[in-house]
Design an enzyme around this catalytic site. Structure first.
Site, PDB file in Angstrom:
ATOM      1  N   LYS A 176       0.849  -1.198   0.000  1.00 53.52           N
ATOM      2  CA  LYS A 176       0.000   0.000   0.000  1.00 53.52           C
ATOM      3  C   LYS A 176       0.881   1.244   0.000  1.00 53.52           C
ATOM      4  CE  LYS A 176      -1.856   2.934   2.730  1.00 53.52           C
ATOM      5  NZ  LYS A 176      -1.895   4.142   1.891  1.00 53.52           N
ATOM      6  N   GLY A 233       6.802   5.421   7.913  1.00 53.99           N
ATOM      7  CA  GLY A 233       5.971   6.612   7.969  1.00 53.99           C
ATOM      8  C   GLY A 233       6.190   7.333   9.280  1.00 53.99           C
ATOM      9  N   GLU A 255       9.562   1.817  10.676  1.00 54.62           N
ATOM     10  CA  GLU A 255      10.635   2.717  10.219  1.00 54.62           C
ATOM     11  C   GLU A 255      10.030   4.114  10.262  1.00 54.62           C
ATOM     12  OE1 GLU A 255      13.397   1.130   9.613  1.00 54.62           O
ATOM     13  OE2 GLU A 255      12.577  -0.890   9.470  1.00 54.62           O
ATOM     14  N   CYS A 292      13.453  11.664   5.733  1.00 53.91           N
ATOM     15  CA  CYS A 292      13.418  11.229   7.138  1.00 53.91           C
ATOM     16  C   CYS A 292      14.750  11.476   7.816  1.00 53.91           C
ATOM     17  CB  CYS A 292      13.043   9.753   7.223  1.00 53.91           C
ATOM     18  SG  CYS A 292      14.110   8.696   6.224  1.00 53.91           S
ATOM     19  N   GLU A 393       9.588  16.688  14.455  1.00 57.11           N
ATOM     20  CA  GLU A 393       9.922  16.542  13.040  1.00 57.11           C
ATOM     21  C   GLU A 393       9.044  17.494  12.224  1.00 57.11           C
ATOM     22  OE1 GLU A 393       8.754  12.883  11.025  1.00 57.11           O
ATOM     23  OE2 GLU A 393      10.723  12.792  10.078  1.00 57.11           O
TER      24      GLU A 393
HETATM   25  P1  NAP Z   1       2.274   8.700   7.449  1.00 59.07           P
HETATM   26  O1  NAP Z   1       1.238   9.749   7.417  1.00 59.07           O
HETATM   27  O2  NAP Z   1       2.550   8.015   8.733  1.00 59.07           O
HETATM   28  O3  NAP Z   1       1.861   7.657   6.325  1.00 59.07           O
HETATM   29  C1  NAP Z   1       2.698   6.583   5.951  1.00 59.07           C
HETATM   30  C2  NAP Z   1       1.857   5.510   5.296  1.00 59.07           C
HETATM   31  O4  NAP Z   1       0.948   4.977   6.263  1.00 59.07           O
HETATM   32  C3  NAP Z   1       0.991   6.024   4.149  1.00 59.07           C
HETATM   33  O5  NAP Z   1       0.882   5.037   3.159  1.00 59.07           O
HETATM   34  C4  NAP Z   1      -0.332   6.244   4.851  1.00 59.07           C
HETATM   35  O6  NAP Z   1      -1.430   6.260   3.989  1.00 59.07           O
HETATM   36  C5  NAP Z   1      -0.377   5.045   5.758  1.00 59.07           C
HETATM   37  N1  NAP Z   1      -1.312   5.149   6.859  1.00 59.07           N
HETATM   38  C6  NAP Z   1      -1.840   6.256   7.433  1.00 59.07           C
HETATM   39  N2  NAP Z   1      -2.663   5.905   8.448  1.00 59.07           N
HETATM   40  C7  NAP Z   1      -2.658   4.548   8.515  1.00 59.07           C
HETATM   41  C8  NAP Z   1      -3.304   3.584   9.341  1.00 59.07           C
HETATM   42  N3  NAP Z   1      -4.118   3.939  10.338  1.00 59.07           N
HETATM   43  N4  NAP Z   1      -3.075   2.282   9.113  1.00 59.07           N
HETATM   44  C9  NAP Z   1      -2.252   1.888   8.119  1.00 59.07           C
HETATM   45  N5  NAP Z   1      -1.597   2.755   7.298  1.00 59.07           N
HETATM   46  C10 NAP Z   1      -1.807   4.066   7.500  1.00 59.07           C
HETATM   47  O7  NAP Z   1       3.668   9.249   6.941  1.00 59.07           O
HETATM   48  P2  NAP Z   1       3.926  10.141   5.658  1.00 59.07           P
HETATM   49  O8  NAP Z   1       3.478  11.518   5.973  1.00 59.07           O
HETATM   50  O9  NAP Z   1       3.416   9.454   4.454  1.00 59.07           O
HETATM   51  O10 NAP Z   1       5.508  10.074   5.581  1.00 59.07           O
HETATM   52  C11 NAP Z   1       6.346  10.917   6.284  1.00 59.07           C
HETATM   53  C12 NAP Z   1       6.920  10.223   7.492  1.00 59.07           C
HETATM   54  O11 NAP Z   1       7.629   9.059   7.088  1.00 59.07           O
HETATM   55  C13 NAP Z   1       7.930  11.081   8.204  1.00 59.07           C
HETATM   56  O12 NAP Z   1       7.742  10.969   9.591  1.00 59.07           O
HETATM   57  C14 NAP Z   1       9.262  10.466   7.777  1.00 59.07           C
HETATM   58  O13 NAP Z   1      10.320  10.717   8.675  1.00 59.07           O
HETATM   59  C15 NAP Z   1       8.901   9.036   7.715  1.00 59.07           C
HETATM   60  N6  NAP Z   1       9.857   8.283   6.910  1.00 59.07           N
HETATM   61  C16 NAP Z   1      10.705   7.431   7.546  1.00 59.07           C
HETATM   62  C17 NAP Z   1      11.652   6.737   6.809  1.00 59.07           C
HETATM   63  C18 NAP Z   1      12.615   5.782   7.470  1.00 59.07           C
HETATM   64  O14 NAP Z   1      13.368   5.137   6.764  1.00 59.07           O
HETATM   65  N7  NAP Z   1      12.624   5.665   8.785  1.00 59.07           N
HETATM   66  C19 NAP Z   1      11.705   6.913   5.427  1.00 59.07           C
HETATM   67  C20 NAP Z   1      10.823   7.791   4.818  1.00 59.07           C
HETATM   68  C21 NAP Z   1       9.890   8.472   5.576  1.00 59.07           C
HETATM   69  P3  NAP Z   1      -1.989   7.683   3.494  1.00 59.07           P
HETATM   70  O15 NAP Z   1      -0.920   8.276   2.663  1.00 59.07           O
HETATM   71  O16 NAP Z   1      -3.177   7.315   2.744  1.00 59.07           O
HETATM   72  O17 NAP Z   1      -2.286   8.482   4.724  1.00 59.07           O
END
Ligand code: NAP
Length: 499
Positions: A176, A233, A255, A292, A393
């Site tokens: 997803k 995420g 992650e 990230c 963040e």
């Molecule tokens: P996010 O809002 O947490 O979303 C990540 C993914 O989770 C998306 O596909 C999102 O879908 C999905 N999601 C949201 N709510 C969910 C739920 N209740 N159950 C299952 N899946 C759900 O994060 P983002 O804004 O896309 O990404 C930014 C974050 O990712 C930042 O905090 C960044 O630091 C982190 N990140 C970490 C790494 C690492 O390697 N540690 C790498 C890249 C990014 P939707 O898009 O439909 O909401």
């Protein structure tokens, strides 16, 4: 996309069961880049059921390792064949420059090649249990049905760090992508379909659903048919997923985010000052800070702080923003209007908290950028750990500056975060560099460099940056169960019970 079905479930392409769609917006100009199918929770449940059936059937997980290795290599070849198309989709979807997107697709390719090599040489372990009649060995088996959830900042890259080892291990999966950036993953699934047809991979090994995480989350993460969830995420979503997975004791690898310090010692004045400035600048403003591991906290030694910040600010003001498709653009927009609003609220918070705004702090005034979600590279000086802008963040082009007076203070500041994803250290004193990188509690630490990763080296976070590891041998082990097989070739009675 473009009227074609976008959900890949059980080997066939489908529209959403309620025919729902979502407009995918190009953040460089606010236009609709594509319309894609938006999965329903029922679609997500069907996808999990298809992955479950494909795993339980047994044919895929029994595929000889050499065949899986060949498949991964073939996928890498197709990625290179389609590199330009995939890179363009990534840029249209995320706003990042085309040059960055091309690097992303090369990195995706190298992940498939790496796991192709690794799976081919992974050996079981024979254990001496002290009885020559017993053959005891420790084997690795695929963990089963995996749910793979990726964020929007590196859509295909983050997904590839999951799909490549999952396939190598012999798992089946539901992928997803983020609802905001599904285009490259849909195109990649079409590419997988081609590779799978050539290799006669059974239907349902990889399934794709895209749509709102909030809507699909429960169907994917509270589902007892799922054996493993790999999530990349934000922290808040990670917590929700960990709670959901706990019900069925489903293994979860998280992650999550980072608030990454970049420590700069005064001795850089005796070394390559310009490179130090350049690395701090690139480390925070690449992809407009939506990384990230972005080095968003500059922690600089007092004697050079004023000059270093001035040099940074001068270069930050010269960064060329624009549509990622324009080769002149050095960085693109933020991913959405909603995300820009969040970044703007953090800038206001920094001002309210008393940080000193040095540069940026506004949208660019170039009328050509008015329809996109652009935001200027922003630097705040005179920050401290009591400020939320330093602790949280922001995920945008915001650098905060803290100052230190000795090595112990630098390390203490660098470790003073609930996260622990990545950190950078700049010094021309090699002994100090080694001391400091060992003292920092972060999953990746760069010494006199910033931002790099490699497929053979693990990536992941300490603290609230997560509990999993991707890439490297550990990134494959996440997708494997360990089984001990004890084979007695000459069994005799245990003799414990006499009757
Ligand atoms: P996010 O809002 O947490 O979303 C990540 C993914 O989770 C998306 O596909 C999102 O879908 C999905 N999601 C949201 N709510 C969910 C739920 N209740 N159950 C299952 N899946 C759900 O994060 P983002 O804004 O896309 O990404 C930014 C974050 O990712 C930042 O905090 C960044 O630091 C982190 N990140 C970490 C790494 C690492 O390697 N540690 C790498 C890249 C990014 P939707 O898009 O439909 O909401």
């Amino acid at each position: 996309m473009d009227g074609e079905p976008d959900l890949w479930i059980g080997g066939s392409w489908r529209h959403a069961s309620d025919r729902g769609t979502r407009d995918i917006v190009n953040p460089a100009n606010g236009s609709t880049a594509a319309v894609v199918d938006e999965a329903t929770p029922d679609d997500a449940r069907h996808a999990v059921a298809a992955a479950r059936a494909a795993f339980d059937d047994g044919a895929w997980r029994a595929t000889p390792v050499a065949e899986r290795a060949t498949l991964l290599n073939r996928i890498a070849d197709l990625l290179q064949r389609d590199k330009e198309d995939l890179a363009r989709l990534e840029t249209v979807d995320t706003g990042k420059t085309l040059a960055e997107s091309r690097i992303d697709i090369d990195d995706v390719t190298s992940v498939f090649r790496y796991y192709s090599r690794l799976i081919a040489v992974q050996a079981d372990r024979v254990v001496d249990v002290g009885d020559p009649a017993v053959i005891s060995r420790v084997v690795r088996e695929p963990i089963g049905v995996c749910v793979l959830i990726a964020p929007w900042n590196y859509p295909l890259l983050q997904m590839s760090w999951k799909i490549a080892p999952a396939l190598a291990a012999g798992c089946t999966m539901v992928a997803k992508p983020s609802e905001v950036t599904p285009l490259s993953t849909i195109a990649f699934a079409r590419l997988l379909e081609e590779a799978f047809a050539e290799a006669s991979v059974p239907a349902g090994v990889v399934n794709l659903v895209q749509g709102s995480g909030a809507a699909l989350g429960a169907a994917l993460t509270e589902n007892p048919a799922v054996d493993f969830i790999s999530f990349t995420g934000g922290l808040a979503t990670g917590r929700t997923i960990a709670r959901a997975a706990a019900e069925h004791v489903t293994k979860v690898a998280l992650e999550l985010g980072g608030k990454n310090p970049h420590l700069v010692f005064a001795d850089v004045r005796d070394g390559d000052w310009d490179t130090a400035v350049d690395h701090v600048l690139t480390g925070v403003f690449l992809h407009s800070g939506q990384v990230c591991s972005a080095g968003t906290r500059l922690i600089v030694e007092e004697p050079i702080a004023d000059d270093f910040v001035a040099a940074l600010a001068a270069r930050a003001a010269k960064i060329t923003m624009g549509d990622g498709m324009d080769p002149a653009s050095e960085t693109g927009p933020l991913v959405s209007a909603q995300h820009r609003a969040k970044v703007e609220s953090y800038v206001q918070l920094g001002i309210d908290e008393g940080a000193q705004l040095i540069t940026g702090g506004a949208r660019p005034d170039d009328p050509a950028l008015a329809d996109g979600y652009f935001y200027l590279p922003t630097i705040f000086d005179r920050c401290d750990r009591s400020m939320r802008i330093v602790a949280e963040e922001t995920f945008g082009p915001i650098l905060t500056v803290e100052r230190f007076t000795d090595e112990a203070e630098a390390v203490a500041l660098g470790n003073d975060t609930e996260y622990g994803l990545a950190a950078g250290v700049r010094t021309s004193d090699a002994a100090r560099g080694e001391r400091v990188v060992r003292a920092l509690r972060h999953g990746t630490v760069w010494l006199n460099d910033f931002g790099y990763y490699a497929a053979p080296a693990e990536w992941g976070g300490f603290g609230k940056s997560g509990n999993g590891r991707e890439l490297g041998p550990t990134g494959l082990a996440e997708y494997q169960e360990i089984k001990h097989i004890w084979h007695n070739t000459a069994p005799t009675a245990a003799g414990w019970f006499k009757g």
